[in-house]
Write a protein that holds these residues in place. Structure first.
Motif, PDB file in Angstrom:
ATOM      1  N   PHE A   1      40.552  29.690  43.809  1.00  0.00           N
ATOM      2  CA  PHE A   1      41.936  29.911  43.401  1.00  0.00           C
ATOM      3  C   PHE A   1      42.626  30.936  44.295  1.00  0.00           C
ATOM      4  N   CYS A   2      42.029  31.209  45.447  1.00  0.00           N
ATOM      5  CA  CYS A   2      42.666  32.031  46.475  1.00  0.00           C
ATOM      6  C   CYS A   2      43.207  31.116  47.566  1.00  0.00           C
ATOM      7  N   ARG A   3      44.467  31.350  47.950  1.00  0.00           N
ATOM      8  CA  ARG A   3      45.005  30.670  49.119  1.00  0.00           C
ATOM      9  C   ARG A   3      45.925  31.646  49.822  1.00  0.00           C
ATOM     10  N   GLY A   4      45.641  31.880  51.079  1.00  0.00           N
ATOM     11  CA  GLY A   4      46.321  32.971  51.762  1.00  0.00           C
ATOM     12  C   GLY A   4      45.540  34.240  51.474  1.00  0.00           C
ATOM     13  N   PRO A   5      46.229  35.340  51.106  1.00  0.00           N
ATOM     14  CA  PRO A   5      45.491  36.541  50.712  1.00  0.00           C
ATOM     15  C   PRO A   5      44.554  36.214  49.541  1.00  0.00           C
ATOM     16  N   CYS A   6      43.354  36.772  49.554  1.00  0.00           N
ATOM     17  CA  CYS A   6      42.346  36.397  48.555  1.00  0.00           C
ATOM     18  C   CYS A   6      41.865  37.633  47.815  1.00  0.00           C
ATOM     19  N   TYR A   7      42.246  37.716  46.554  1.00  0.00           N
ATOM     20  CA  TYR A   7      41.781  38.803  45.692  1.00  0.00           C
ATOM     21  C   TYR A   7      40.980  38.199  44.531  1.00  0.00           C
ATOM     22  N   VAL A   8      39.806  38.699  44.323  1.00  0.00           N
ATOM     23  CA  VAL A   8      38.995  38.278  43.177  1.00  0.00           C
ATOM     24  C   VAL A   8      38.704  39.517  42.339  1.00  0.00           C
ATOM     25  N   ILE A   9      39.093  39.424  41.065  1.00  0.00           N
ATOM     26  CA  ILE A   9      38.867  40.512  40.110  1.00  0.00           C
ATOM     27  C   ILE A   9      37.644  40.161  39.277  1.00  0.00           C
ATOM     28  N   SER A  10      36.717  41.094  39.177  1.00  0.00           N
ATOM     29  CA  SER A  10      35.622  40.926  38.215  1.00  0.00           C
ATOM     30  C   SER A  10      35.907  41.851  37.035  1.00  0.00           C
ATOM     31  N   LEU A  11      35.740  41.321  35.828  1.00  0.00           N
ATOM     32  CA  LEU A  11      36.020  42.078  34.609  1.00  0.00           C
ATOM     33  C   LEU A  11      34.832  41.994  33.675  1.00  0.00           C
ATOM     34  N   MET A  12      34.639  43.037  32.888  1.00  0.00           N
ATOM     35  CA  MET A  12      33.553  43.052  31.915  1.00  0.00           C
ATOM     36  C   MET A  12      34.125  43.105  30.503  1.00  0.00           C
ATOM     37  N   ALA A  13      33.535  42.325  29.620  1.00  0.00           N
ATOM     38  CA  ALA A  13      33.910  42.401  28.207  1.00  0.00           C
ATOM     39  C   ALA A  13      33.333  43.683  27.622  1.00  0.00           C
ATOM     40  N   THR A  14      34.204  44.547  27.087  1.00  0.00           N
ATOM     41  CA  THR A  14      33.750  45.814  26.518  1.00  0.00           C
ATOM     42  C   THR A  14      33.403  45.693  25.037  1.00  0.00           C
ATOM     43  N   ARG A  15      33.650  44.550  24.460  1.00  0.00           N
ATOM     44  CA  ARG A  15      33.256  44.228  23.083  1.00  0.00           C
ATOM     45  C   ARG A  15      33.075  42.721  23.004  1.00  0.00           C
ATOM     46  N   ASP A  16      32.526  42.261  21.923  1.00  0.00           N
ATOM     47  CA  ASP A  16      32.433  40.809  21.744  1.00  0.00           C
ATOM     48  C   ASP A  16      33.842  40.213  21.686  1.00  0.00           C
ATOM     49  N   LEU A  17      34.067  39.183  22.482  1.00  0.00           N
ATOM     50  CA  LEU A  17      35.354  38.499  22.487  1.00  0.00           C
ATOM     51  C   LEU A  17      35.292  37.314  21.528  1.00  0.00           C
ATOM     52  N   ARG A  18      36.314  37.179  20.707  1.00  0.00           N
ATOM     53  CA  ARG A  18      36.357  36.085  19.728  1.00  0.00           C
ATOM     54  C   ARG A  18      37.136  34.919  20.323  1.00  0.00           C
TER      55      ARG A  18
END
Length: 550
Positions: free
Chosen positions: A106-123
């Motif tokens: 999903f990067c085209r041109g400039p490419c930024y990838v964010i990694s995120l962590m769930a800090t609690r259980d996600l419903r």
């Protein structure tokens, strides 16, 4: 489709049943003898199949049109990924990938990838099937029932409106997002600031989209291919800017596409996508036989054609009431892992039924006596846990088969007989009945075969030949009724440089019939240029891609 070289009708094929009016739902549970076949409108095997397939990519690719909405969670500590063309963290509902390979494309041109962590259980709410496939044939029907009460034929796929409406629906229940699947699983997250924390936000080496402007290697023609379609206009992607000091080729967008597909295939079979946990006490299924408008709508249709377009207003309202009860309840269900229960059944019988099919192929053995003896051994192997010392006919010539009743009883109920009804939610009771109903048909067919096989070793060759024909009929009908996607495999198996593939939106090859689910091997090293992926790229991987594809 062929399994071990034996030509069979498509595993999902069912006989057309022409009846002007369906029976009442009470007829599904009417008393029956042990050898009675399942009611033609019964949905036990369909509920079983969908529950056993949850979060497994292969099964949900073969059957795109999902029929389940399930309560689920993503546990705290899970890492998810988001690819984009700028360095901002989304402030509106957006999409997350479970694996980097999926986010990277999903990067085209400039490419930024964010990694995120769930800090609690996600419903979450999980939609089964290929619920992110922007196709007009039904993969998104379950979502449409949630946000529009019923699917609207021909509606364009406005994904931004869809995610907004889903998040609006889920907000009163504390739903953080939704899990769907295309060629991989994805999360539609409503709020990036609720229960999520950025781990990294990296400006990565960009993808080279220039190779998507030119034809890739074409697959060899296959027998029965349609005439070549007119060539598509190819977008003229500019070459990306190379990082200062970079040597050699940039990562190829074409190859990153196949790598994303491969990452999805990591979750093909059980246990599937383990970073999502299904709450089996909160499964709402459109195969519930109480939804009579859908019973009538799918009567006589092959399973790939089952969809929700004909759901009545009253049935849709009933589903909304059940969803509100499931997502609004505070108490938990029994805690029984119904996914494991269904997998135990499939593990026990799937390969053995394939072996029976192989043994009953007239080309496998020319010696009738030897073949009948081998088949008897396999039937006895499957029924041995349930054959007591008194489960034998009273006399050799008796036509009374009541002695087999206990075999079917123990075979079909051992998995569930001690589960108290009172600890189950209504949704779990439906799953319990599906397990028992599916097992009953397996055990019924095997026991009918065992009655003939009991003394087959001492019978004349002519009777052996007749029995083999009857058994072949039983196994073929049983496998078609069960319709387990685990039997859809590449034969022979693919080499190390290829993956076993069935059409996965949007990776459709030029000239492919997207409904032909015959598995085939696709090269990992020389990927072609799937036609629909070309359109996907042409729209800059916009989430409104359905406006073009749909």
């Amino acid at each position: 489709m062929k399994v071990f070289g034996v030509a069979l009708p498509l595993l999902w094929a069912t006989a057309s049943i022409a009846r002007p009016n369906g029976p009442s739902q009470a007829a599904f549970s009417a008393p029956r003898t042990w050898d009675s076949p399942p009611h033609p409108d019964a949905t036990n095997h369909l509920v079983f199949n969908t529950v056993s397939s949850l979060l497994q990519r292969w099964q949900n690719t073969i059957y795109r049109n999902g029929h389940i909405i399930a309560a689920a969670t993503i546990p705290a500590g899970t890492i998810l990924y988001h690819g984009r063309t700028n360095e901002s963290v989304p402030t509106v509902p957006e999409w997350l990938a479970f694996d980097f390979e999926h986010a990277y494309i999903f990067c085209r041109g400039p490419c930024y990838v964010i990694s995120l962590m769930a800090t609690r259980d996600l419903r979450l709410a999980y939609f089964d099937g290929s619920s992110a496939a922007k196709m007009q044939t039904g993969p998104m029907d379950t979502q449409d029932v949630v946000i529009r009460d019923k699917p609207v034929p021909g509606r364009k796929f406005d994904e931004r409106t869809r995610i907004a409406k889903l998040c609006e629906w889920g907000k009163p229940f504390g739903v953080d997002g939704f899990v769907r699947m295309e060629f991989h699983f994805e999360v539609m997250l409503c709020d990036f600031t609720a229960g999520m924390e950025v781990v990294t936000l990296l400006n990565l080496v960009p993808l080279d989209w220039h190779d998507m402007s030119h034809p890739g290697p074409k697959r060899p023609p296959r027998e029965g291919d349609p005439s070549p379609a007119p060539p598509r206009r190819r977008p003229n992607f500019p070459r990306p800017e190379r990082p200062v000091g970079w040597k050699g080729s940039l990562p190829s967008a074409r190859f990153r596409g196949i790598e994303a597909l491969i990452a999805g295939s990591w979750h093909n079979q059980a246990p599937g996508e383990t970073r999502v946990r299904i709450d089996y006490s909160g499964i709402v299924t459109f195969y519930n036989p109480s939804l009579t408008s859908l019973v009538e709508a799918r009567r006589g249709l092959r399973r790939p054609l089952h969809r929700l377009a004909e759901i009545s207003a009253s049935d849709s309202a009933r589903v909304h009431e059940e969803l509100a009860e499931v997502f609004g309840r505070q108490s938990k269900g029994s805690g029984i892992d119904w996914g494991s229960v269904t997998h135990v059944v499939i593990e026990r019988y799937s390969e053995r039924l394939e072996l029976l099919q192989y043994l009953l192929d007239p080309e496998t053995y020319t010696n009738v006596t030897e073949r009948a003896a081998e088949v008897r051994i396999q039937i006895l192997t499957m029924l041995a846990p349930y054959i007591t010392i008194d489960a034998v006919p009273a006399t050799a010539s008796s036509s009374n088969t009541s002695w087999a009743t206990s075999i079917v009883h123990y075979c079909s109920t051992t998995q569930t007989s001690l589960i108290p009804d009172g600890i189950l939610t209504p949704q779990e009771r439906l799953i319990r009945d599906a397990v028992e109903g599916t097992l009953h048909e397996i055990c019924r067919r095997l026991t009918l075969m065992w009655i003939d096989a009991f003394d087959i070793e001492a019978t004349p060759e002519r009777r052996k030949q007749e029995a083999l024909g009857t058994w072949r009929f039983h196994v073929q009908e049983l496998m078609e009724w069960l319709d387990w996607p685990v039997w859809a495999q590449c034969h022979p198996a693919c080499g190390t440089d290829a993956i076993c593939y069935v059409p996965s939106w949007p990776f459709f090859e030029e000239g492919d019939d997207p409904d032909d689910m015959t598995p085939r091997c696709v090269s990992r090293l020389r990927p072609g240029e799937p036609a629909e992926m070309q359109h996907l790229y042409q729209t800059s991987l916009s989430r409104d891609v359905g406006e073009v594809i749909g």
